[in-house]
Scaffold this active site. Structure first.
Site, PDB file in Angstrom:
ATOM      1  N   VAL A 157       0.842  -1.209   0.000  1.00 25.41           N
ATOM      2  CA  VAL A 157       0.000   0.000   0.000  1.00 25.41           C
ATOM      3  C   VAL A 157       0.877   1.259   0.000  1.00 25.41           C
ATOM      4  CG1 VAL A 157      -1.869  -1.197   1.225  1.00 25.41           C
ATOM      5  CG2 VAL A 157      -0.136   0.023   2.550  1.00 25.41           C
ATOM      6  N   ASN A 215      12.905 -14.304  -2.754  1.00 25.64           N
ATOM      7  CA  ASN A 215      12.666 -14.003  -1.347  1.00 25.64           C
ATOM      8  C   ASN A 215      13.966 -14.273  -0.588  1.00 25.64           C
ATOM      9  OD1 ASN A 215      11.699 -14.095   1.407  1.00 25.64           O
ATOM     10  ND2 ASN A 215       9.639 -14.252   0.545  1.00 25.64           N
ATOM     11  N   CYS A 273     -14.174  13.976   7.266  1.00 22.69           N
ATOM     12  CA  CYS A 273     -14.572  14.428   5.926  1.00 22.69           C
ATOM     13  C   CYS A 273     -15.324  15.758   6.071  1.00 22.69           C
ATOM     14  CB  CYS A 273     -15.495  13.354   5.324  1.00 22.69           C
ATOM     15  SG  CYS A 273     -16.133  13.786   3.705  1.00 22.69           S
ATOM     16  N   CYS A 300     -18.150  16.292   5.255  1.00 22.65           N
ATOM     17  CA  CYS A 300     -19.546  15.967   5.662  1.00 22.65           C
ATOM     18  C   CYS A 300     -19.592  15.667   7.156  1.00 22.65           C
ATOM     19  CB  CYS A 300     -20.045  14.758   4.858  1.00 22.65           C
ATOM     20  SG  CYS A 300     -19.327  13.195   5.398  1.00 22.65           S
ATOM     21  N   HIS A 355      -4.543  -4.476  -2.015  1.00 23.51           N
ATOM     22  CA  HIS A 355      -4.909  -4.076  -0.656  1.00 23.51           C
ATOM     23  C   HIS A 355      -5.039  -2.569  -0.482  1.00 23.51           C
ATOM     24  CE1 HIS A 355      -2.920  -8.110   0.691  1.00 23.51           C
ATOM     25  NE2 HIS A 355      -4.126  -8.302   0.193  1.00 23.51           N
ATOM     26  N   ALA A 394      15.570  -8.909  -3.256  1.00 25.02           N
ATOM     27  CA  ALA A 394      14.968  -8.586  -4.554  1.00 25.02           C
ATOM     28  C   ALA A 394      15.758  -7.489  -5.259  1.00 25.02           C
ATOM     29  CB  ALA A 394      13.526  -8.132  -4.347  1.00 25.02           C
ATOM     30  N   GLY A 443       9.037 -11.162  -2.660  1.00 25.15           N
ATOM     31  CA  GLY A 443       9.002 -10.499  -1.359  1.00 25.15           C
ATOM     32  C   GLY A 443       7.690 -10.617  -0.612  1.00 25.15           C
ATOM     33  N   THR A 444       7.105 -11.827  -0.641  1.00 23.11           N
ATOM     34  CA  THR A 444       5.910 -12.002   0.185  1.00 23.11           C
ATOM     35  C   THR A 444       6.023 -13.280   0.998  1.00 23.11           C
ATOM     36  OG1 THR A 444       3.488 -12.198   0.216  1.00 23.11           O
ATOM     37  CG2 THR A 444       4.601 -13.145  -1.688  1.00 23.11           C
ATOM     38  N   SER A 445       5.527 -13.208   2.245  1.00 26.69           N
ATOM     39  CA  SER A 445       5.581 -14.382   3.132  1.00 26.69           C
ATOM     40  C   SER A 445       4.526 -15.405   2.735  1.00 26.69           C
ATOM     41  CB  SER A 445       5.339 -13.941   4.583  1.00 26.69           C
ATOM     42  OG  SER A 445       4.085 -13.274   4.659  1.00 26.69           O
TER      43      SER A 445
HETATM   44  C1  BV8 Z   1     -10.622 -11.571   2.848  1.00 30.45           C
HETATM   45  C2  BV8 Z   1      -3.553  -3.619   3.897  1.00 30.45           C
HETATM   46  C3  BV8 Z   1     -12.861 -12.333   2.753  1.00 30.45           C
HETATM   47  C4  BV8 Z   1      -3.668  -2.961   5.223  1.00 30.45           C
HETATM   48  C5  BV8 Z   1      -3.300  -6.011   4.256  1.00 30.45           C
HETATM   49  C6  BV8 Z   1      -8.471 -17.863   3.370  1.00 30.45           C
HETATM   50  C7  BV8 Z   1      -9.207 -17.278   2.320  1.00 30.45           C
HETATM   51  C8  BV8 Z   1      -9.636 -15.964   2.420  1.00 30.45           C
HETATM   52  C9  BV8 Z   1      -9.321 -15.201   3.564  1.00 30.45           C
HETATM   53  C10 BV8 Z   1      -8.594 -15.791   4.586  1.00 30.45           C
HETATM   54  C11 BV8 Z   1      -8.169 -17.102   4.491  1.00 30.45           C
HETATM   55  N1  BV8 Z   1      -7.495 -17.400   5.623  1.00 30.45           N
HETATM   56  C12 BV8 Z   1      -7.449 -16.306   6.421  1.00 30.45           C
HETATM   57  C13 BV8 Z   1      -8.126 -15.328   5.832  1.00 30.45           C
HETATM   58  C14 BV8 Z   1      -8.327 -14.012   6.397  1.00 30.45           C
HETATM   59  C15 BV8 Z   1      -7.224 -13.022   6.064  1.00 30.45           C
HETATM   60  C16 BV8 Z   1      -5.844 -13.598   6.094  1.00 30.45           C
HETATM   61  O1  BV8 Z   1      -5.282 -13.927   5.064  1.00 30.45           O
HETATM   62  N2  BV8 Z   1      -5.269 -13.666   7.280  1.00 30.45           N
HETATM   63  C17 BV8 Z   1      -3.897 -14.116   7.412  1.00 30.45           C
HETATM   64  C18 BV8 Z   1      -3.204 -13.338   8.533  1.00 30.45           C
HETATM   65  C19 BV8 Z   1      -3.915 -15.610   7.671  1.00 30.45           C
HETATM   66  N3  BV8 Z   1      -7.478 -12.419   4.766  1.00 30.45           N
HETATM   67  C20 BV8 Z   1      -8.299 -11.362   4.708  1.00 30.45           C
HETATM   68  O2  BV8 Z   1      -8.914 -10.936   5.658  1.00 30.45           O
HETATM   69  C21 BV8 Z   1      -8.458 -10.706   3.358  1.00 30.45           C
HETATM   70  N4  BV8 Z   1      -9.869 -10.542   3.117  1.00 30.45           N
HETATM   71  O3  BV8 Z   1     -10.202 -12.667   2.652  1.00 30.45           O
HETATM   72  O4  BV8 Z   1     -11.949 -11.250   2.853  1.00 30.45           O
HETATM   73  C22 BV8 Z   1     -14.169 -11.692   2.520  1.00 30.45           C
HETATM   74  C23 BV8 Z   1     -14.849 -11.989   1.354  1.00 30.45           C
HETATM   75  C24 BV8 Z   1     -16.090 -11.426   1.148  1.00 30.45           C
HETATM   76  C25 BV8 Z   1     -16.625 -10.526   2.099  1.00 30.45           C
HETATM   77  C26 BV8 Z   1     -15.888 -10.195   3.256  1.00 30.45           C
HETATM   78  C27 BV8 Z   1     -14.648 -10.786   3.481  1.00 30.45           C
HETATM   79  C28 BV8 Z   1      -7.871  -9.312   3.347  1.00 30.45           C
HETATM   80  C29 BV8 Z   1      -6.384  -9.372   3.492  1.00 30.45           C
HETATM   81  C30 BV8 Z   1      -5.781  -7.968   3.281  1.00 30.45           C
HETATM   82  C31 BV8 Z   1      -5.256  -7.446   4.591  1.00 30.45           C
HETATM   83  N5  BV8 Z   1      -4.588  -6.165   4.363  1.00 30.45           N
HETATM   84  N6  BV8 Z   1      -2.749  -4.825   4.032  1.00 30.45           N
HETATM   85  C32 BV8 Z   1      -2.378  -2.301   5.614  1.00 30.45           C
HETATM   86  O5  BV8 Z   1      -1.336  -2.464   4.933  1.00 30.45           O
HETATM   87  O6  BV8 Z   1      -2.407  -1.581   6.634  1.00 30.45           O
HETATM   88  S1  BV8 Z   1      -2.328  -7.367   4.355  1.00 30.45           S
HETATM   89  C33 BV8 Z   1      -0.716  -6.976   4.630  1.00 30.45           C
HETATM   90  O7  BV8 Z   1      -0.034  -8.241   4.577  1.00 30.45           O
HETATM   91  C34 BV8 Z   1      -0.015  -6.138   3.580  1.00 30.45           C
HETATM   92  O8  BV8 Z   1      -0.777  -5.831   2.446  1.00 30.45           O
HETATM   93  C35 BV8 Z   1       1.155  -7.046   3.188  1.00 30.45           C
HETATM   94  O9  BV8 Z   1       1.650  -6.788   1.950  1.00 30.45           O
HETATM   95  C36 BV8 Z   1       0.436  -8.321   3.261  1.00 30.45           C
HETATM   96  C37 BV8 Z   1       1.140  -9.592   3.079  1.00 30.45           C
HETATM   97  O10 BV8 Z   1       2.331  -9.550   3.801  1.00 30.45           O
HETATM   98  P1  BV8 Z   1       3.690  -9.557   2.955  1.00 30.45           P
HETATM   99  O11 BV8 Z   1       3.584  -8.514   1.906  1.00 30.45           O
HETATM  100  O12 BV8 Z   1       3.969 -10.927   2.515  1.00 30.45           O
HETATM  101  O13 BV8 Z   1       4.703  -9.041   4.019  1.00 30.45           O
HETATM  102  P2  BV8 Z   1       5.422  -9.897   5.162  1.00 30.45           P
HETATM  103  O14 BV8 Z   1       6.070  -8.936   6.091  1.00 30.45           O
HETATM  104  O15 BV8 Z   1       4.459 -10.922   5.695  1.00 30.45           O
HETATM  105  O16 BV8 Z   1       6.551 -10.715   4.372  1.00 30.45           O
HETATM  106  C38 BV8 Z   1       7.620 -10.030   3.756  1.00 30.45           C
HETATM  107  C39 BV8 Z   1       8.350 -11.076   2.951  1.00 30.45           C
HETATM  108  O17 BV8 Z   1       9.418 -10.444   2.255  1.00 30.45           O
HETATM  109  C40 BV8 Z   1       8.981 -12.169   3.815  1.00 30.45           C
HETATM  110  O18 BV8 Z   1       8.740 -13.411   3.200  1.00 30.45           O
HETATM  111  C41 BV8 Z   1      10.486 -11.837   3.784  1.00 30.45           C
HETATM  112  O19 BV8 Z   1      11.269 -13.006   3.836  1.00 30.45           O
HETATM  113  C42 BV8 Z   1      10.601 -11.177   2.442  1.00 30.45           C
HETATM  114  N7  BV8 Z   1      11.691 -10.196   2.322  1.00 30.45           N
HETATM  115  C43 BV8 Z   1      12.131  -9.321   3.265  1.00 30.45           C
HETATM  116  N8  BV8 Z   1      13.103  -8.553   2.734  1.00 30.45           N
HETATM  117  C44 BV8 Z   1      13.261  -8.938   1.433  1.00 30.45           C
HETATM  118  C45 BV8 Z   1      12.357  -9.987   1.170  1.00 30.45           C
HETATM  119  N9  BV8 Z   1      12.267 -10.585  -0.028  1.00 30.45           N
HETATM  120  C46 BV8 Z   1      13.096 -10.135  -1.005  1.00 30.45           C
HETATM  121  N10 BV8 Z   1      13.975  -9.124  -0.829  1.00 30.45           N
HETATM  122  C47 BV8 Z   1      14.088  -8.515   0.362  1.00 30.45           C
HETATM  123  N11 BV8 Z   1      14.984  -7.523   0.522  1.00 30.45           N
END
Ligand code: BV8
Length: 250
Positions: free
Chosen positions: A106, A216, A151, A153, A122, A234, A190-192
């Site tokens: 984001v 990654n 807002c 409003c 997201h 990356a 770069g995603t977990s």
């Molecule tokens: C939804 C915005 C349904 C906010 C974010 C199964 C199916 C569907 C849903 C679920 C499911 N199981 C669980 C769920 C619920 C949930 C979910 O996934 N929970 C997780 C915790 C298990 N999902 C949801 O709620 C989603 N909605 O499914 O809705 C629905 C349908 C109809 C009606 C109503 C509801 C919504 C998910 C979105 C959440 N919002 N962000 C904000 O940013 O403030 S998510 C947030 O995590 C960010 O967007 C982030 O990008 C995202 C993912 O994390 P990563 O990007 O992977 O970041 P992370 O730190 O984890 O990892 C970094 C990686 O980079 C690591 O691997 C590291 O090794 C690597 N790295 C580090 N440095 C480097 C590198 N790689 C390369 N080079 C480097 N230098």
């Protein structure tokens, strides 16, 4: 001395032949720009996790606290620059006939690097949304003092991002799936691979016949079904892949 990054022959062969490419990025692609990742050691804020704060219930319970978290993040990322990973991905928009960038981030850094065709799964931390009228507008202030902002409003403004438990924007996810199902080469960078439904996209790409490459610094739950996994930063691997491929593409 860092070991030189070796790009595999097969990767270069697929890269050279591909005309339809899709990329999924996560917080790791912005890590070298100084953006804290979500689940890395710097992913915590005042001992809260993203999962606790990035939710509609946290916002309705304490909009000020949630906005303080977003202001803190805006403060950190406001002046930082895209890194080589963002720039290479932006260049790929003109390298391949059919290219799509899908990001979970984001932070707006892909656009800052020049990417134009971006699907923000997201949302975007620099956009706000009226909780009553649903209209959205860009807002680049850090907002540290007047939180939560209102807002005109009179209703609360919220960050225009997708919180846990909220559905992803319908148009965005369907467009992402359309691109993923037709691409020949899919990068996941770069995603977990924990957050759904984003982390299912590489599997869908694979099942649709794409060659899937993960970049990654560590292995993830999807590494085992990748065609290639490059362990490293990356911002180092992409320039290496890009330069090795340049002399290959006619
Ligand atoms: C939804 C915005 C349904 C906010 C974010 C199964 C199916 C569907 C849903 C679920 C499911 N199981 C669980 C769920 C619920 C949930 C979910 O996934 N929970 C997780 C915790 C298990 N999902 C949801 O709620 C989603 N909605 O499914 O809705 C629905 C349908 C109809 C009606 C109503 C509801 C919504 C998910 C979105 C959440 N919002 N962000 C904000 O940013 O403030 S998510 C947030 O995590 C960010 O967007 C982030 O990008 C995202 C993912 O994390 P990563 O990007 O992977 O970041 P992370 O730190 O984890 O990892 C970094 C990686 O980079 C690591 O691997 C590291 O090794 C690597 N790295 C580090 N440095 C480097 C590198 N790689 C390369 N080079 C480097 N230098």
């Amino acid at each position: 001395m860092e070991a030189a990054i070796k790009i595999k022959e097969e990767t270069l062969k697929v890269f050279k032949k591909a005309s339809s490419v899709a990329v999924l990025t996560g917080a790791g692609v912005s890590a070298e720009s100084g953006v804290p990742t979500f689940r890395g050691k710097d992913g915590l804020w005042r001992n809260f996790s993203a999962e606790e704060l990035a939710t509609p219930s946290a916002f309705s319970r304490d909009p000020k606290l949630v906005w303080e978290w977003y202001s803190w993040r805006r403060e950190i990322i406001r002046d930082i620059k895209p890194n080589p990973a963002h720039h290479i991905i932006a260049e790929w928009e003109n390298t391949f006939n059919d290219f799509c960038l899908i990001t979970q981030n984001v932070d707006g850094l892909h656009a800052k690097a020049g990417s134009q065709k971006i699907l923000e799964l997201h949302g975007n931390i620099w956009r706000v949304r009226c909780t009553k009228e649903e209209k959205t507008f860009l807002n680049h202030e850090v907002l540290s003092d007047n939180v939560p902002p209102l807002c005109e409003c009179g209703a609360l403004l919220r960050p225009d991002v997708v919180w846990f438990g909220e559905a992803l924007p319908e148009g965005i996810i369907s467009k992402a799936l359309e691109n993923i199902r037709r691409c020949e080469l899919f990068f996941v960078i770069g995603t977990s691979a924990i957050v759904e439904p984003a982390s299912s996209l590489p599997l869908i790409a694979k099942q649709s016949g794409a060659y899937v490459i993960e970049i990654n610094i560590g292995r993830t739950p999807i590494s085992h079904f990748m065609d290639d996994t490059y362990l490293g930063k990356a911002g180092e691997i992409l320039p290496c892949l890009h330069s090795e491929s340049l002399n290959l593409r006619e």
